[in-house]
Design a protein around this motif. Structure first.
Motif, mmCIF file in Angstrom:
data_model
loop_
_atom_site.group_PDB
_atom_site.id
_atom_site.type_symbol
_atom_site.label_atom_id
_atom_site.label_comp_id
_atom_site.label_asym_id
_atom_site.label_seq_id
_atom_site.Cartn_x
_atom_site.Cartn_y
_atom_site.Cartn_z
ATOM 1 N N UNK A 64 0.658 -1.041 0.003
ATOM 2 C CA UNK A 64 -0.014 0.054 0.009
ATOM 3 C C UNK A 64 0.789 1.186 -0.006
ATOM 4 N N UNK A 65 0.475 2.085 -1.082
ATOM 5 C CA UNK A 65 1.221 3.281 -1.025
ATOM 6 C C UNK A 65 0.993 4.374 -0.111
ATOM 7 N N UNK A 66 2.145 4.957 0.821
ATOM 8 C CA UNK A 66 1.740 5.817 1.738
ATOM 9 C C UNK A 66 1.325 7.030 1.015
ATOM 10 N N UNK A 67 0.264 7.870 1.921
ATOM 11 C CA UNK A 67 0.002 9.035 1.491
ATOM 12 C C UNK A 67 0.556 10.186 1.727
ATOM 13 N N UNK A 68 0.919 11.095 0.791
ATOM 14 C CA UNK A 68 1.711 12.116 1.177
ATOM 15 C C UNK A 68 1.368 13.255 2.346
ATOM 16 N N UNK A 69 2.128 13.793 3.033
ATOM 17 C CA UNK A 69 1.964 14.819 3.926
ATOM 18 C C UNK A 69 1.436 15.962 3.367
ATOM 19 N N UNK A 70 1.613 16.452 2.359
ATOM 20 C CA UNK A 70 1.436 17.741 1.716
ATOM 21 C C UNK A 70 -0.055 18.026 1.777
ATOM 22 N N UNK A 71 -1.113 17.237 1.507
ATOM 23 C CA UNK A 71 -2.302 17.580 1.630
ATOM 24 C C UNK A 71 -2.825 17.842 3.073
ATOM 25 N N UNK A 72 -2.256 17.407 3.841
ATOM 26 C CA UNK A 72 -2.481 17.822 5.330
ATOM 27 C C UNK A 72 -2.085 18.689 5.952
ATOM 28 N N UNK A 73 -1.033 18.954 5.540
ATOM 29 C CA UNK A 73 -0.196 20.603 5.699
ATOM 30 C C UNK A 73 -0.829 21.378 5.236
ATOM 31 N N UNK A 74 -1.392 21.419 3.993
ATOM 32 C CA UNK A 74 -2.152 22.250 3.037
ATOM 33 C C UNK A 74 -3.273 22.642 4.048
ATOM 34 N N UNK A 75 -4.212 21.638 4.521
ATOM 35 C CA UNK A 75 -5.472 21.783 5.310
ATOM 36 C C UNK A 75 -4.947 22.468 6.661
ATOM 37 N N UNK A 76 -4.029 21.998 7.246
ATOM 38 C CA UNK A 76 -3.610 22.649 8.621
ATOM 39 C C UNK A 76 -3.254 23.862 8.400
ATOM 40 N N UNK A 77 -2.580 24.494 7.328
ATOM 41 C CA UNK A 77 -2.116 26.046 7.255
ATOM 42 C C UNK A 77 -3.196 26.871 6.815
ATOM 43 N N UNK A 78 -4.378 26.215 6.113
ATOM 44 C CA UNK A 78 -5.494 26.766 5.824
ATOM 45 C C UNK A 78 -6.243 27.230 7.254
ATOM 46 N N UNK A 79 -6.223 26.345 7.945
ATOM 47 C CA UNK A 79 -7.036 26.277 9.199
ATOM 48 C C UNK A 79 -6.408 27.405 10.279
ATOM 49 N N UNK A 80 -4.861 27.501 10.164
ATOM 50 C CA UNK A 80 -4.186 28.234 11.141
ATOM 51 C C UNK A 80 -4.550 29.622 10.533
ATOM 52 N N UNK A 81 -4.525 29.893 9.229
ATOM 53 C CA UNK A 81 -4.810 31.249 8.427
ATOM 54 C C UNK A 81 -6.138 31.870 8.971
ATOM 55 N N UNK A 82 -7.255 30.852 8.927
ATOM 56 C CA UNK A 82 -8.626 31.376 9.081
ATOM 57 C C UNK A 82 -8.637 31.515 10.549
ATOM 58 N N UNK A 83 -8.221 30.770 11.399
ATOM 59 C CA UNK A 83 -8.154 30.978 12.885
ATOM 60 C C UNK A 83 -7.707 32.234 13.332
ATOM 61 N N UNK A 84 -6.735 32.739 12.609
ATOM 62 C CA UNK A 84 -5.935 33.864 13.164
ATOM 63 C C UNK A 84 -6.350 35.007 12.466
ATOM 64 N N UNK A 85 -7.473 34.999 11.418
ATOM 65 C CA UNK A 85 -8.074 36.201 10.544
ATOM 66 C C UNK A 85 -7.256 36.432 9.469
ATOM 67 N N UNK A 86 -6.313 35.435 8.968
ATOM 68 C CA UNK A 86 -5.713 35.914 7.742
ATOM 69 C C UNK A 86 -6.256 35.448 6.588
ATOM 70 N N UNK A 87 -5.956 35.734 5.301
ATOM 71 C CA UNK A 87 -6.273 35.127 4.180
ATOM 72 C C UNK A 87 -5.355 34.452 3.552
ATOM 73 N N UNK A 88 -5.780 33.188 3.444
ATOM 74 C CA UNK A 88 -4.995 32.123 2.795
ATOM 75 C C UNK A 88 -4.742 32.060 1.145
ATOM 76 N N UNK A 89 -3.720 31.994 0.672
ATOM 77 C CA UNK A 89 -3.301 32.132 -0.881
ATOM 78 C C UNK A 89 -2.635 30.796 -1.009
ATOM 79 N N UNK A 90 -3.008 30.404 -2.001
ATOM 80 C CA UNK A 90 -1.907 29.180 -2.669
ATOM 81 C C UNK A 90 -1.280 29.651 -3.958
ATOM 82 N N UNK A 91 0.109 29.427 -4.160
ATOM 83 C CA UNK A 91 0.630 29.489 -5.306
ATOM 84 C C UNK A 91 0.636 28.202 -6.275
ATOM 85 N N UNK A 92 0.170 28.179 -7.306
ATOM 86 C CA UNK A 92 0.055 26.940 -8.241
ATOM 87 C C UNK A 92 0.536 26.718 -9.380
ATOM 88 N N UNK A 93 1.491 25.766 -9.706
ATOM 89 C CA UNK A 93 1.831 25.350 -11.005
ATOM 90 C C UNK A 93 0.937 25.195 -11.925
#
Length: 164
Positions: free
Chosen positions: A1-30
């Motif tokens: 079984x292939x291990x799931x990357x930590x990246x989507x979990x980190x993205x969700x955590x940082x999104x939540x951190x931004x919103x909890x602190x009243x910040x505006x989350x932005x993502x830079x995308x290729x």
């Protein structure tokens, strides 16, 4: 079984951190052929997206895709971004966040969109490029000369850290 990357979990955590602190989350995308975004706002194969609650509708941050609806120049668009294409997530107000390495899948380099397109809205693209540049170029770390008498940084922005 292939291990799931930590990246989507980190993205969700940082999104939540931004919103909890009243910040505006932005993502830079290729942007490539798997990314569904308004192409007229893509600059140098990248786009920066505001993913705040106020700017999106039906936001879903899954393990493989980030999907939502957003308005660009007054017109609603369905946005689909592969998690693997996210370059960074950060708070617009202070630049704090995290950058990620993005490896181009084999044969995908030719699929990245060119920066100049016919009929492109230059003002919107310029703003997106400026924000993308801010996300891609982290502020330097605080040196001793930039610290105040109490040892704290004087008015500096946070910096992005690349994780694997």
């Amino acid at each position: 079984m292939q291990e799931i990357s930590t990246k989507p979990y980190l993205l969700r955590a940082l999104y939540e951190w931004c919103t909890d602190n009243g910040f505006t989350p932005h993502i830079a995308v290729r942007v490539d052929n798997r990314t569904r975004v308004p192409r007229q706002f893509v600059r140098d194969g990248e786009i920066v997206l505001n993913i705040s609650f106020e700017a999106t509708s039906q936001l879903q941050m899954g393990n493989e895709m980030i999907e939502f609806h957003a308005r660009f120049s007054g017109k609603s668009h369905k946005i689909e971004v592969p998690v693997s294409n996210v370059l960074a997530i950060y708070a617009r107000e202070n630049g704090q966040g995290m950058a990620f390495p993005v490896d181009a899948p084999p044969g995908d380099a030719d699929d990245v969109l060119p920066s100049a397109q016919e009929g492109q809205d230059e003002d919107a693209a310029s703003v997106a490029a400026d924000v993308a540049h801010e996300a891609a170029v982290p502020e330097p770390t605080v040196s001793e000369k930039d610290k105040g008498d109490d040892g704290a940084a004087k008015g500096g922005k946070g910096h992005l850290k690349i994780v694997k």
